[in-house]
Design an enzyme around this catalytic site. Structure first.
Site, short mmCIF file in Angstrom:
data_model
loop_
_atom_site.label_atom_id
_atom_site.label_comp_id
_atom_site.label_asym_id
_atom_site.label_seq_id
_atom_site.Cartn_x
_atom_site.Cartn_y
_atom_site.Cartn_z
N SER A 1 -18.57 -8.47 1.71
CA SER A 1 -19.83 -7.78 2.12
C SER A 1 -20.52 -8.51 3.36
O SER A 1 -19.59 -9.04 4.40
CB SER A 1 -20.39 -7.19 1.68
OG SER A 1 -21.50 -6.60 1.84
N ASP B 168 -14.82 2.74 -0.68
CA ASP B 168 -16.17 2.23 -0.55
C ASP B 168 -16.42 2.27 0.97
O ASP B 168 -16.11 2.49 1.50
CB ASP B 168 -14.85 0.50 0.57
CG ASP B 168 -16.57 -0.81 0.62
OD1 ASP B 168 -17.39 0.26 0.41
OD2 ASP B 168 -16.25 -1.42 0.29
N HIS C 105 -17.93 -0.83 -3.60
CA HIS C 105 -18.23 -1.83 -2.90
C HIS C 105 -18.65 -3.26 -3.79
O HIS C 105 -18.03 -4.28 -3.40
CB HIS C 105 -19.27 -1.50 -1.65
CG HIS C 105 -19.50 -2.68 -0.59
ND1 HIS C 105 -18.64 -2.91 0.11
CD2 HIS C 105 -20.55 -3.74 -0.70
CE1 HIS C 105 -19.10 -4.02 1.16
NE2 HIS C 105 -20.46 -4.50 0.17
#
Length: 401
Positions: free
Chosen positions: A174, A342, A371
Site C-alpha cells: 500500500s 481491492d 487490500h
C-alpha cells in the site's frame, strides 16, 4: 438537506477536535519510555531482534532487525541478503508480524535465512519522535508521503547498506509501494536496491472505489481538517473514531467499516480482529491524507500541491513536479501482486502504473483478495510469500555496493 446536516455535524465535530488539540501544543521533547516492536511482538515469538534508531531531518525512525533463532549472531546475519519491509498507511512495522510465525511475512523471511529489516516511518508508534519537536507540535506533523519516500526510506536504505555492505530487497504494501515507487525514480536511492516486491501497488489513485474514501474525498474532509489546524490524524483517538462514525448514515453503512475503506477482504482471520486493533491503526499526518486525496482528485503521481504561489517557491513551478515512473531503471527487477476486490489499489490504476514502467514486472493477480488480505490472509504464504521468496532467490547472489 440531509447532506447539509451531515456536513454541519462533521464540521462541529472537527471544530471541537481542534479546540481540544490546540490546548495541548506545548513544544519540547517527549521523554517518556516507549515500548518497542521487538519487545512486544518479535522477541516473545522466539526470534532475535534488535532496535535501531535512525534520523533524517530530525526524525527518529524505528528500524528493527530480525533473524531466525538458527542465525543468531551478527556475523551469521551479515552474509544473508537483507530485506526491508515497508508498511501501509495507518500501519507500522507490526503489520508484518500480526499472524502466527507460520503466516507472517516478517517471520517467514527470517526462517528462510533473510536478514529482515522492518521500517517504521515518522509518526508511527514504533518510531521515536524527533530530536527537538514534541508530537504535540504542529511542525512535527508537517509532512506527507513525499518526505517518507525522499527522507525516511532513503535513510533506511542508506543505513542498511552501510551495515551490510550489500544491496537490499524491498517489500512494500500500500503506502509502502507509493514511497518505494517514488524513491525508485531517484538514482541515488535505487542504486542500492537489488529488487522489489510490491503488494497492492499504488502510484495512481483516481479510480479508488472504496465508499468511505469516496465520501471523504467528495466532502473535502482532508482540506477541512488541514484548514482547521488539526495536524495529527489518529483514528485510535475518540475524535478520530467519532469522525469516521459521523460519515455513516443511511447511504453509507458502517456495519463493515473495514470493507467500506479497503474493499471486501476474503481471507483474513476475523477472530483475530480484536488483536489486530490492539496494534492498528497508527497515526499519520493530516497533510499526508491531503496529499493522497490530491492524487485521487487530480489523477497524478506528483509532489504535494501547495497551491500556485507556494508551489512556485518550493518547486520553481506553479505545478508540483511528478514522480516519473519511466525513470525507474529497466534493470530493476519488480514483482507485483494486486487483487480483484481491492478498492484502494484499483485494477485500472494498476494498469496505468504498468504502462509507465520501462520494465515488465512479474505480476500476480488474486481475484478474491482485498487490500488487507495481502498482509493478513491465512493463505498469503502460498499465494504471495512463497512466490516472493522464489523471486528473491532467483536473483542469485546479492550485489555489494
Amino acid at each position: 438537506m440531509v447532506r447539509l446536516t451531515t456536513t454541519l455535524a462533521i464540521t462541529i465535530s472537527l471544530l471541537s477536535t481542534f479546540a481540544n488539540i490546540a490546548l495541548t501544543f506545548d513544544g519540547g521533547g517527549d521523554t517518556k519510555q516507549q515500548p518497542t516492536l521487538c519487545g512486544e511482538l518479535v522477541l516473545p515469538a522466539g526470534y532475535p531482534c534488535s532496535e535501531h534508531i535512525q534520523t533524517k531531518d530530525g526524525f527518529l525512525l524505528g528500524l528493527q532487525r530480525v533473524s531466525s533463532s538458527a542465525s543468531i549472531g551478527y556475523h551469521a546475519r551479515e552474509s544473508r541478503p537483507p530485506v526491508l519491509l515497508l508498511h501501509g498507511l495507518f500501519m507500522a512495522g507490526d503489520a508484518w508480524f500480526l499472524n502466527t510465525p507460520e503466516q507472517s511475512l516478517g517471520f517467514i523471511l527470517a526462517d528462510h535465512g533473510f536478514d529482515v529489516w522492518v521500517g517504521n516511518v515518522r509518526g508511527t508508534r514504533w518510531s521515536h519522535g524527533h530530536i527537538s519537536l514534541s508530537e504535540k507540535n504542529r511542525h512535527f506533523w508537517d509532512w506527507s508521503w513525499q518526505e517518507l519516500a525522499l527522507y525516511d526510506l532513503a535513510e533506511m536504505i542508506n543505513f542498511i547498506n552501510s551495515v551490510t555492505n550489500s544491496k537490499l530487497f524491498v517489500v512494500g504494501h500500500s503506502q509502502g509501494t507509493i514511497i518505494s515507487l517514488a524513491a525508485f525514480t531517484q538514482p541515488e536511492i535505487v542504486e542500492k536496491v537489488e529488487a522489489a516486491a510490491l503488494l497492492s501497488p499504488i502510484s495512481y489513485l483516481n479510480h479508488v472505489s472504496a465508499p468511505m474514501v469516496q465520501r471523504m474525498v467528495k466532502m473535502h474532509i482532508d482540506q477541512m481538517i488541514v484548514t482547521m489546524g488539526v495536524h495529527e490524524l489518529n483514528f485510535k483517538s475518540d475524535w478520530g473514531a467519532n469522525l469516521l462514525v459521523s460519515l455513516c448514515d443511511t447511504r453509507l453503512s458502517c456495519s463493515d467499516m473495514l470493507s467500506s475503506i479497503t474493499g471486501k477482504n476474503c481471507c483474513f482471520n476475523e477472530s483475530r480482529v480484536a488483536y489486530y486493533l490492539e496494534q492498528e491503526p497508527h497515526p499519520s499526518s493530516s497533510k499526508n491524507l491531503n496529499h493522497l486525496f490530491q492524487m485521487i482528485r487530480k489523477g497524478t503521481f506528483s509532489k504535494y500541491d501547495y497551491g500556485k504561489l507556494r508551489n512556485l517557491k518550493e518547486y520553481g513551478n506553479i505545478k508540483p513536479p511528478k514522480f516519473d515512473l519511466s525513470r525507474i531503471p529497466k534493470s530493476l527487477p519488480l514483482w507485483m501482486a494486486y487483487g480483484g476486490n481491492d478498492a484502494l489499489a484499483d485494477i485500472t490504476d494498476f494498469q496505468h502504473t504498468l504502462e509507465e514502467l520501462p520494465s515488465t514486472p512479474e505480476v500476480v493477480y488474486l481475484e478474491k483478495y482485498g487490500h488487507v488480505d495481502f498482509i493478513l490472509s491465512l493463505q498469503a504464504k502460498q499465494d504471495l510469500y512463497d512466490p516472493i521468496i522464489n523471486f528473491f532467490n532467483s536473483m542469485g547472489k546479492v550485489s555489494s555496493i
